[in-house]
Design an enzyme around this catalytic site. Structure first.
Site, PDB file in Angstrom:
ATOM      1  N   GLN A  79       0.798  -1.228   0.000  1.00  0.00           N
ATOM      2  CA  GLN A  79       0.000   0.000   0.000  1.00  0.00           C
ATOM      3  C   GLN A  79       0.834   1.284   0.000  1.00  0.00           C
ATOM      4  O   GLN A  79       0.501   2.234  -0.692  1.00  0.00           O
ATOM      5  CB  GLN A  79      -0.937  -0.010   1.212  1.00  0.00           C
ATOM      6  CG  GLN A  79      -1.884   1.163   1.283  1.00  0.00           C
ATOM      7  CD  GLN A  79      -2.835   1.027   2.452  1.00  0.00           C
ATOM      8  OE1 GLN A  79      -3.821   0.291   2.379  1.00  0.00           O
ATOM      9  NE2 GLN A  79      -2.532   1.690   3.542  1.00  0.00           N
ATOM     10  N   GLU A 108      -3.408   9.587  -0.434  1.00  0.00           N
ATOM     11  CA  GLU A 108      -2.584  10.343   0.510  1.00  0.00           C
ATOM     12  C   GLU A 108      -1.526  11.185  -0.200  1.00  0.00           C
ATOM     13  O   GLU A 108      -0.544  11.607   0.408  1.00  0.00           O
ATOM     14  CB  GLU A 108      -1.922   9.384   1.507  1.00  0.00           C
ATOM     15  CG  GLU A 108      -2.939   8.694   2.409  1.00  0.00           C
ATOM     16  CD  GLU A 108      -2.308   7.728   3.398  1.00  0.00           C
ATOM     17  OE1 GLU A 108      -1.072   7.562   3.392  1.00  0.00           O
ATOM     18  OE2 GLU A 108      -3.063   7.139   4.185  1.00  0.00           O
ATOM     19  N   ASP A 119       4.378   0.453   4.399  1.00  0.00           N
ATOM     20  CA  ASP A 119       3.133   0.000   5.028  1.00  0.00           C
ATOM     21  C   ASP A 119       2.555  -1.026   4.049  1.00  0.00           C
ATOM     22  O   ASP A 119       2.008  -0.660   3.008  1.00  0.00           O
ATOM     23  CB  ASP A 119       2.164   1.164   5.238  1.00  0.00           C
ATOM     24  CG  ASP A 119       0.807   0.689   5.767  1.00  0.00           C
ATOM     25  OD1 ASP A 119       0.632  -0.525   5.983  1.00  0.00           O
ATOM     26  OD2 ASP A 119      -0.087   1.547   5.958  1.00  0.00           O
ATOM     27  N   GLU A 159       5.112  -1.668   8.365  1.00  0.00           N
ATOM     28  CA  GLU A 159       3.803  -1.714   9.029  1.00  0.00           C
ATOM     29  C   GLU A 159       2.939  -2.817   8.411  1.00  0.00           C
ATOM     30  O   GLU A 159       2.948  -3.003   7.192  1.00  0.00           O
ATOM     31  CB  GLU A 159       3.148  -0.339   8.839  1.00  0.00           C
ATOM     32  CG  GLU A 159       1.768  -0.186   9.454  1.00  0.00           C
ATOM     33  CD  GLU A 159       1.186   1.206   9.160  1.00  0.00           C
ATOM     34  OE1 GLU A 159       1.965   2.194   9.095  1.00  0.00           O
ATOM     35  OE2 GLU A 159      -0.030   1.293   8.963  1.00  0.00           O
ATOM     36  N   ASP A 174      -0.837  -1.799  12.739  1.00  0.00           N
ATOM     37  CA  ASP A 174      -1.958  -0.847  12.577  1.00  0.00           C
ATOM     38  C   ASP A 174      -3.248  -1.649  12.616  1.00  0.00           C
ATOM     39  O   ASP A 174      -3.945  -1.688  13.634  1.00  0.00           O
ATOM     40  CB  ASP A 174      -1.794  -0.079  11.270  1.00  0.00           C
ATOM     41  CG  ASP A 174      -2.990   0.803  10.945  1.00  0.00           C
ATOM     42  OD1 ASP A 174      -3.803   1.064  11.852  1.00  0.00           O
ATOM     43  OD2 ASP A 174      -3.143   1.248   9.789  1.00  0.00           O
ATOM     44  N   LYS A 215      -4.210   5.701  15.879  1.00  0.00           N
ATOM     45  CA  LYS A 215      -5.227   6.446  15.131  1.00  0.00           C
ATOM     46  C   LYS A 215      -6.389   6.602  16.099  1.00  0.00           C
ATOM     47  O   LYS A 215      -7.119   5.634  16.363  1.00  0.00           O
ATOM     48  CB  LYS A 215      -5.678   5.658  13.898  1.00  0.00           C
ATOM     49  CG  LYS A 215      -4.633   5.573  12.787  1.00  0.00           C
ATOM     50  CD  LYS A 215      -5.082   4.636  11.663  1.00  0.00           C
ATOM     51  CE  LYS A 215      -4.156   4.703  10.464  1.00  0.00           C
ATOM     52  NZ  LYS A 215      -4.374   3.571   9.520  1.00  0.00           N
ATOM     53  N   SER A 246      -6.416   7.877   5.623  1.00  0.00           N
ATOM     54  CA  SER A 246      -6.299   8.192   4.196  1.00  0.00           C
ATOM     55  C   SER A 246      -7.306   9.270   3.770  1.00  0.00           C
ATOM     56  O   SER A 246      -7.038  10.041   2.855  1.00  0.00           O
ATOM     57  CB  SER A 246      -6.452   6.934   3.354  1.00  0.00           C
ATOM     58  OG  SER A 246      -7.597   6.219   3.737  1.00  0.00           O
ATOM     59  N   LYS A 304       2.943   9.871  11.335  1.00  0.00           N
ATOM     60  CA  LYS A 304       2.735   9.420   9.957  1.00  0.00           C
ATOM     61  C   LYS A 304       1.620  10.288   9.386  1.00  0.00           C
ATOM     62  O   LYS A 304       0.457  10.145   9.783  1.00  0.00           O
ATOM     63  CB  LYS A 304       2.321   7.936   9.991  1.00  0.00           C
ATOM     64  CG  LYS A 304       2.161   7.302   8.627  1.00  0.00           C
ATOM     65  CD  LYS A 304       1.646   5.876   8.761  1.00  0.00           C
ATOM     66  CE  LYS A 304       1.567   5.184   7.430  1.00  0.00           C
ATOM     67  NZ  LYS A 304       0.494   4.189   7.370  1.00  0.00           N
TER      68      LYS A 304
HETATM   69  P1  PGA Z   1      -6.464   4.101   6.359  1.00  0.00           P
HETATM   70  O1  PGA Z   1      -4.879   3.912   6.389  1.00  0.00           O
HETATM   71  O2  PGA Z   1      -6.892   3.982   4.936  1.00  0.00           O
HETATM   72  O3  PGA Z   1      -6.981   2.965   7.192  1.00  0.00           O
HETATM   73  O4  PGA Z   1      -6.755   5.428   6.946  1.00  0.00           O
HETATM   74  C1  PGA Z   1      -4.081   5.035   6.212  1.00  0.00           C
HETATM   75  C2  PGA Z   1      -2.640   4.781   6.559  1.00  0.00           C
HETATM   76  O5  PGA Z   1      -2.333   3.786   7.244  1.00  0.00           O
HETATM   77  O6  PGA Z   1      -1.819   5.610   6.137  1.00  0.00           O
END
Ligand code: PGA
Length: 414
Positions: A156, A200, A236, A281, A307, A332, A362, A383
């Site tokens: 990702q 992002e 990640d 990650e 995560d 988060k 994101s 991050k």
């Molecule tokens: P998310 O992940 O899409 O679950 O917000 C974002 C990230 O880990 O940067």
């Protein structure tokens, strides 16, 4: 001194993906706070529920009917009590009644209202004046997975962390330079590259997984030499998003390859060693604590971060600590809802020697509270992407925080 809540208002806004989100304002006798909730795309299974059935409209209705009457008259300085009340009003263990994002916006707005009643920035209020450390920015520079459309990397996110930067502003500059260099390198590798970017702001290119890492490593090397600091590549993997539970394999579409758990472990070890990765990650599926532990045991000088594995949840982290699964955790706040919950998980991580990484989602707005949470909770890493505006908003706020701290400011000593 107290800061009594007089008014609570909610509105519907939009995030960087164009999805609806909730923003909450809290007015107290002598303070004001306002916070908007972010949203995930590659969410962990064990996260709290973002909104009740009916989405943001239903969340606002529930907030007005069930929460506002209870909050009016409470003291915003009693963050623990406010957050406990939100749990009580919701009555479920995953905030599915009033919504985790509703709770997040209330909790953060309340923290800010309490801070402003003392004329303090949020980070100082949260840390009790103690903090003077800026986090290293972990910036997403290239990627794919659930954050982009079309043919892109299965992994990702490819990220950079600029160790040994002398100050936060220099660290931010380094990440921007790496991002720019990668754009140029992608263009060189493929003259048809049209400069596409994912959710992002990281470059999204039709490129194989390891080729992408080579490009990121090269850009890190060049910028390190130019600035005299140590930019290191990071990943990640978000491996749950391409784990096939029936076949028990990770499906790498870009390579037309499947890897079982043992092969995934070998692949991760190869990438960490070959490219001197500083951080990986979610290298395995979100329930595979064993493989996280196995990888953590085998690496040196690399953060193995959970995560989707931990989802900022105390119990899941406690299990990870017991099994030595990982040595770092993503924080988060909206994965658990309240500031108090996120703070308790962060403290547990620190006690166990896990590095907490304060993280964006994101889907973001230009809300800058994330910068304050990173400094206020003394997270050595944040991050929060590199570009565009909704990511830069947090970076710029950290530059302001650095200025606010004056000559007391220093980079975290991770
Ligand atoms: P998310 O992940 O899409 O679950 O917000 C974002 C990230 O880990 O940067």
């Amino acid at each position: 001194m107290s800061s009594i809540i007089e008014e609570v208002m909610a509105r519907k806004l939009f995030n960087s993906r164009g999805q609806e989100t909730i923003e909450v304002d809290i007015i107290t006798t002598d303070g004001f706070g306002s916070a908007a909730a972010p949203a995930g795309a590659s969410k962990g299974k064990a996260e709290v529920v973002s909104y009740p059935a009916g989405g943001v409209d239903a969340a606002i209705q529930k907030l007005e009917e069930l929460v506002v009457p209870e909050l009016i008259g409470m003291d915003a300085e009693e963050q623990n009590e406010i957050d406990a009340l939100l749990h009580e009003i919701d009555g479920t263990d995953n905030f599915s009644n009033i919504g985790g994002n509703t709770v997040f916006a209330i909790s953060v707005a309340n923290g800010e209202a309490a801070a402003t009643s003392y004329d303090l920035p949020l980070f100082q209020h949260l840390s009790g004046y103690l903090t003077n450390e800026l986090p290293y920015p972990l910036g997403n520079v290239l990627g794919g997975g659930k954050h982009s459309l079309g043919k892109t990397t299965d992994i990702q996110e490819y990220l950079v962390i600029p160790f040994k930067a002398s100050c936060f502003a220099e660290a931010a500059q380094a990440n921007i330079m790496v991002h720019q260099k990668i754009g140029a390198l992608l263009r060189k590798a493929d003259p048809n590259f049209a400069g596409g970017r994912g959710d992002e702001g990281a470059w999204a290119a039709n490129i194989r997984n390891e080729e992408a890492l080579k490009i990121v490593a090269k850009a890190c090397e060049d910028v390190s030499a130019e600035l005299g600091i140590e930019c290191r590549p990071c990943l990640d993997v978000a491996a749950s998003s391409f784990w096939n539970p029936k076949e028990r394999v990770y499906v790498y579409s870009m390579e037309g390859k499947k890897r079982d758990t043992g092969e995934q472990l070998e692949f991760m070890l190869h990438l960490i060693e070959e490219y001197n990765l500083a951080y990986v990650e979610d290298p395995f599926d979100e329930d595979d604590y064993e493989s996280f532990a196995e990888l953590t045991k085998k690496v040196n000088n690399c953060l193995i971060c959970g995560d989707d594995l931990f989802v900022t949840n105390r119990e899941r982290l406690a299990k990870g600590i017991e099994m030595c699964a990982g040595n770092s955790i993503i924080i988060k706040t909206n994965q658990v809802g309240t500031l108090t919950d996120a703070w308790e998980t962060t403290r547990l991580a620190k006690r166990a020697g896990y590095v907490p990484v304060m993280s964006h989602r994101s889907g973001e707005t230009t809300d800058t509270h994330l910068a304050h949470l990173a400094v206020g909770f003394s997270c050595p890493v944040i991050k929060t992407g590199v570009l565009p505006g909704e990511r830069v908003a947090k970076i710029n706020e950290l530059i302001r925080i650095e200025e606010n701290l004056g000559n007391r400011a220093q980079m975290s000593n991770i």
